[in-house]
Design an enzyme around this catalytic site. Structure first.
Site, PDB file in Angstrom:
ATOM      1  N   ASN A   6       8.683 -89.252 -17.024  1.00  0.00           N
ATOM      2  CA  ASN A   6       7.523 -88.379 -17.231  1.00  0.00           C
ATOM      3  C   ASN A   6       6.296 -89.042 -16.598  1.00  0.00           C
ATOM      4  O   ASN A   6       5.880 -90.119 -17.046  1.00  0.00           O
ATOM      5  CB  ASN A   6       7.331 -88.150 -18.732  1.00  0.00           C
ATOM      6  N   ASP A   8       3.182 -87.806 -16.256  1.00  0.00           N
ATOM      7  CA  ASP A   8       1.872 -87.270 -16.674  1.00  0.00           C
ATOM      8  C   ASP A   8       0.787 -88.345 -16.752  1.00  0.00           C
ATOM      9  O   ASP A   8      -0.378 -88.093 -16.445  1.00  0.00           O
ATOM     10  CB  ASP A   8       1.955 -86.650 -18.074  1.00  0.00           C
ATOM     11  N   HIS A   9       1.199 -89.537 -17.221  1.00  0.00           N
ATOM     12  CA  HIS A   9       0.179 -90.558 -17.485  1.00  0.00           C
ATOM     13  C   HIS A   9      -0.480 -91.095 -16.226  1.00  0.00           C
ATOM     14  O   HIS A   9      -1.550 -91.698 -16.298  1.00  0.00           O
ATOM     15  CB  HIS A   9       0.753 -91.681 -18.353  1.00  0.00           C
ATOM     16  N   ARG A  17     -11.382 -90.437 -14.485  1.00  0.00           N
ATOM     17  CA  ARG A  17     -12.507 -90.600 -13.555  1.00  0.00           C
ATOM     18  C   ARG A  17     -12.776 -89.342 -12.739  1.00  0.00           C
ATOM     19  O   ARG A  17     -13.716 -89.305 -11.968  1.00  0.00           O
ATOM     20  CB  ARG A  17     -12.210 -91.757 -12.588  1.00  0.00           C
ATOM     21  N   HIS A  42       4.313 -82.281 -17.597  1.00  0.00           N
ATOM     22  CA  HIS A  42       3.854 -81.321 -18.600  1.00  0.00           C
ATOM     23  C   HIS A  42       2.563 -80.699 -18.090  1.00  0.00           C
ATOM     24  O   HIS A  42       1.566 -81.398 -17.911  1.00  0.00           O
ATOM     25  CB  HIS A  42       3.617 -82.076 -19.921  1.00  0.00           C
ATOM     26  N   ARG A  44      -0.181 -78.825 -19.250  1.00  0.00           N
ATOM     27  CA  ARG A  44      -0.754 -78.382 -20.531  1.00  0.00           C
ATOM     28  C   ARG A  44      -1.738 -77.250 -20.286  1.00  0.00           C
ATOM     29  O   ARG A  44      -2.370 -77.170 -19.226  1.00  0.00           O
ATOM     30  CB  ARG A  44      -1.475 -79.549 -21.228  1.00  0.00           C
ATOM     31  N   ARG A  48      -5.333 -81.208 -19.239  1.00  0.00           N
ATOM     32  CA  ARG A  48      -6.001 -82.495 -19.455  1.00  0.00           C
ATOM     33  C   ARG A  48      -5.482 -83.595 -18.518  1.00  0.00           C
ATOM     34  O   ARG A  48      -6.154 -84.574 -18.290  1.00  0.00           O
ATOM     35  CB  ARG A  48      -5.883 -82.945 -20.907  1.00  0.00           C
ATOM     36  N   HIS A  49      -4.239 -83.434 -18.014  1.00  0.00           N
ATOM     37  CA  HIS A  49      -3.768 -84.429 -17.034  1.00  0.00           C
ATOM     38  C   HIS A  49      -3.248 -83.724 -15.768  1.00  0.00           C
ATOM     39  O   HIS A  49      -3.959 -83.653 -14.781  1.00  0.00           O
ATOM     40  CB  HIS A  49      -2.773 -85.435 -17.627  1.00  0.00           C
ATOM     41  N   GLU A  69       7.540 -79.164 -18.402  1.00  0.00           N
ATOM     42  CA  GLU A  69       7.300 -78.836 -19.809  1.00  0.00           C
ATOM     43  C   GLU A  69       6.094 -77.917 -19.883  1.00  0.00           C
ATOM     44  O   GLU A  69       5.083 -78.153 -19.218  1.00  0.00           O
ATOM     45  CB  GLU A  69       6.968 -80.102 -20.602  1.00  0.00           C
ATOM     46  N   THR A 100       2.379 -84.462 -27.747  1.00  0.00           N
ATOM     47  CA  THR A 100       3.194 -83.446 -28.414  1.00  0.00           C
ATOM     48  C   THR A 100       3.762 -84.040 -29.705  1.00  0.00           C
ATOM     49  O   THR A 100       4.690 -84.845 -29.673  1.00  0.00           O
ATOM     50  CB  THR A 100       4.328 -82.985 -27.469  1.00  0.00           C
ATOM     51  N   GLU A 150      16.150 -80.697 -26.442  1.00  0.00           N
ATOM     52  CA  GLU A 150      15.656 -82.079 -26.370  1.00  0.00           C
ATOM     53  C   GLU A 150      15.156 -82.458 -27.749  1.00  0.00           C
ATOM     54  O   GLU A 150      14.245 -81.812 -28.289  1.00  0.00           O
ATOM     55  CB  GLU A 150      14.540 -82.202 -25.327  1.00  0.00           C
ATOM     56  N   HIS A 213      10.334 -88.981 -26.514  1.00  0.00           N
ATOM     57  CA  HIS A 213       9.046 -89.166 -27.159  1.00  0.00           C
ATOM     58  C   HIS A 213       8.992 -90.518 -27.866  1.00  0.00           C
ATOM     59  O   HIS A 213       9.762 -90.783 -28.771  1.00  0.00           O
ATOM     60  CB  HIS A 213       8.682 -88.070 -28.166  1.00  0.00           C
ATOM     61  N   GLY A 214       8.077 -91.329 -27.386  1.00  0.00           N
ATOM     62  CA  GLY A 214       7.824 -92.629 -28.016  1.00  0.00           C
ATOM     63  C   GLY A 214       8.901 -93.661 -27.733  1.00  0.00           C
ATOM     64  O   GLY A 214       8.915 -94.716 -28.373  1.00  0.00           O
ATOM     65  N   GLY A 235       7.970 -91.407 -20.748  1.00  0.00           N
ATOM     66  CA  GLY A 235       6.742 -91.432 -19.958  1.00  0.00           C
ATOM     67  C   GLY A 235       5.851 -92.615 -20.272  1.00  0.00           C
ATOM     68  O   GLY A 235       5.775 -93.578 -19.509  1.00  0.00           O
ATOM     69  N   GLN A 236       5.211 -92.542 -21.422  1.00  0.00           N
ATOM     70  CA  GLN A 236       4.128 -93.480 -21.743  1.00  0.00           C
ATOM     71  C   GLN A 236       4.517 -94.943 -21.559  1.00  0.00           C
ATOM     72  O   GLN A 236       3.810 -95.702 -20.919  1.00  0.00           O
ATOM     73  CB  GLN A 236       3.643 -93.213 -23.177  1.00  0.00           C
TER      74      GLN A 236
HETATM   75  N1  PXP Z   1       9.846 -85.206 -23.744  1.00  0.00           N
HETATM   76  C1  PXP Z   1       8.919 -84.251 -24.005  1.00  0.00           C
HETATM   77  C2  PXP Z   1       9.390 -82.851 -24.227  1.00  0.00           C
HETATM   78  C3  PXP Z   1       7.548 -84.571 -24.050  1.00  0.00           C
HETATM   79  O1  PXP Z   1       6.644 -83.612 -24.307  1.00  0.00           O
HETATM   80  C4  PXP Z   1       7.153 -85.895 -23.770  1.00  0.00           C
HETATM   81  C5  PXP Z   1       5.702 -86.253 -23.742  1.00  0.00           C
HETATM   82  O2  PXP Z   1       5.147 -86.044 -24.963  1.00  0.00           O
HETATM   83  C6  PXP Z   1       8.146 -86.851 -23.511  1.00  0.00           C
HETATM   84  C7  PXP Z   1       9.479 -86.474 -23.502  1.00  0.00           C
HETATM   85  C8  PXP Z   1       7.804 -88.284 -23.189  1.00  0.00           C
HETATM   86  O3  PXP Z   1       7.199 -88.906 -24.267  1.00  0.00           O
HETATM   87  P1  PXP Z   1       6.567 -90.353 -24.072  1.00  0.00           P
HETATM   88  O4  PXP Z   1       5.423 -90.210 -23.122  1.00  0.00           O
HETATM   89  O5  PXP Z   1       6.151 -90.735 -25.453  1.00  0.00           O
HETATM   90  O6  PXP Z   1       7.651 -91.227 -23.526  1.00  0.00           O
END
Ligand code: PXP
Length: 260
Positions: A6, A8-9, A17, A42, A44, A48-49, A69, A100, A150, A213-214, A235-236
């Site tokens: 992911n 997005d970050h 910026r 994603h 959104r 925002r990103h 997403e 999310t 998922e 997620h996480g 992602g994160q």
């Molecule tokens: N899967 C989905 C559906 C998500 O929306 C996200 C981001 O919130 C992720 C995976 C990845 O999560 P993370 O950035 O915490 O790894």
């Protein structure tokens, strides 16, 4: 096990910026070379990103499948149908949330979900639902006729962080903390057991199972052991590590963790 990265970050950093760098588009070739199996983004509603132009360029130019997403809103489904990614993962969205925070209310949103799924599948786009790990959500997803689910692993990741944070490793034995560690360990085992059983059930029903997620380099290990989970979207933690080790190495290292 497959890895969806992911990205997005990368756009989060750029939008901080409102400049041109870093451009998430530049990540595509690195992700591919490092062994990622999929790009996840994603779009959104509040943008925002990722911006519309990012989604368009990434979906057009990626040589890896793109998992887009988005919320169930008709306007987002219009965009998804036009962009035609490999897969769309429908996610809940609240404007005020940082990320999310939970899965879709699959049972409460049936008519809107049905409509969105019908429109996406008519364009031959695979559909996935981001759900909390319960039997009710799995069965509701099956009834909705999607190809993928998922599981939201946020609860698992939060319990893991509480259990294995530095505080819990203190040399000063605090009896109350020991007790709560026992409770947390039980909660973590329960959550893993739940994910294992539900993934197996879902696979038995003919659904393909992803999770995310996480997840990070530490907590991913027990998730990888769940055979019925085919894919993780992360992602994160990958983008955070990439600041120190580079994006290529962060993906290579995570991919290595996913070897069964
Ligand atoms: N899967 C989905 C559906 C998500 O929306 C996200 C981001 O919130 C992720 C995976 C990845 O999560 P993370 O950035 O915490 O790894």
């Amino acid at each position: 096990m497959k890895l969806g990265v992911n990205i997005d970050h990368i756009a989060v950093l750029r939008e901080a910026r409102k400049v041109a760098d870093p451009d998430p588009l530049d990540a595509l070739s690195i992700c591919k070379r490092a062994g990622a199996d999929q790009i996840t983004i994603h779009l959104r509603e509040d943008r925002r990103h990722m911006q519309d132009i990012d989604a368009k360029n990434i979906i057009t130019l990626s040589t890896l499948p793109v998992n887009l997403e988005c919320a169930i809103e008709a306007s987002m489904i219009d965009i998804a149908c036009n962009l035609h990614p490999h897969r769309v993962t429908l996610v809940p969205e609240k404007r005020e949330e940082v990320t999310t925070e939970g899965g879709l209310a699959v049972t409460g949103e049936q008519p809107r979900l049905k409509e969105a799924i019908k429109r996406l599948q008519a364009q031959e786009i695979e559909v996935s639902l981001f759900i909390d790990p319960t039997l009710e959500t799995v069965k509701a997803s099956l009834e909705l006729g999607v190809e993928w689910i998922e599981f939201h692993t946020g609860k698992y990741a939060n319990i893991y962080a509480m259990l294995y944070s530095n505080l819990s490793k203190t040399h000063h034995k605090i009896p109350e903390l020991e007790l709560s560690r026992k409770i947390l360990k039980k909660m973590l085992d329960n959550e893993l057991h739940n994910l294992r059983l539900l993934s197996c059930d879902a696979q038995g029903f003919g659904l393909k199972v992803a999770a995310g997620h996480g997840l990070n380099m530490q907590n991913v290990e027990d998730i990888v052991k769940i055979e019925s989970i085919e894919e993780l979207n992360i992602g994160q933690s990958i983008i955070a590590r990439s600041i120190f080790v580079g994006l290529n190495q962060a993906i290579v290292d995570m991919k290595e963790k996913l070897i069964r």
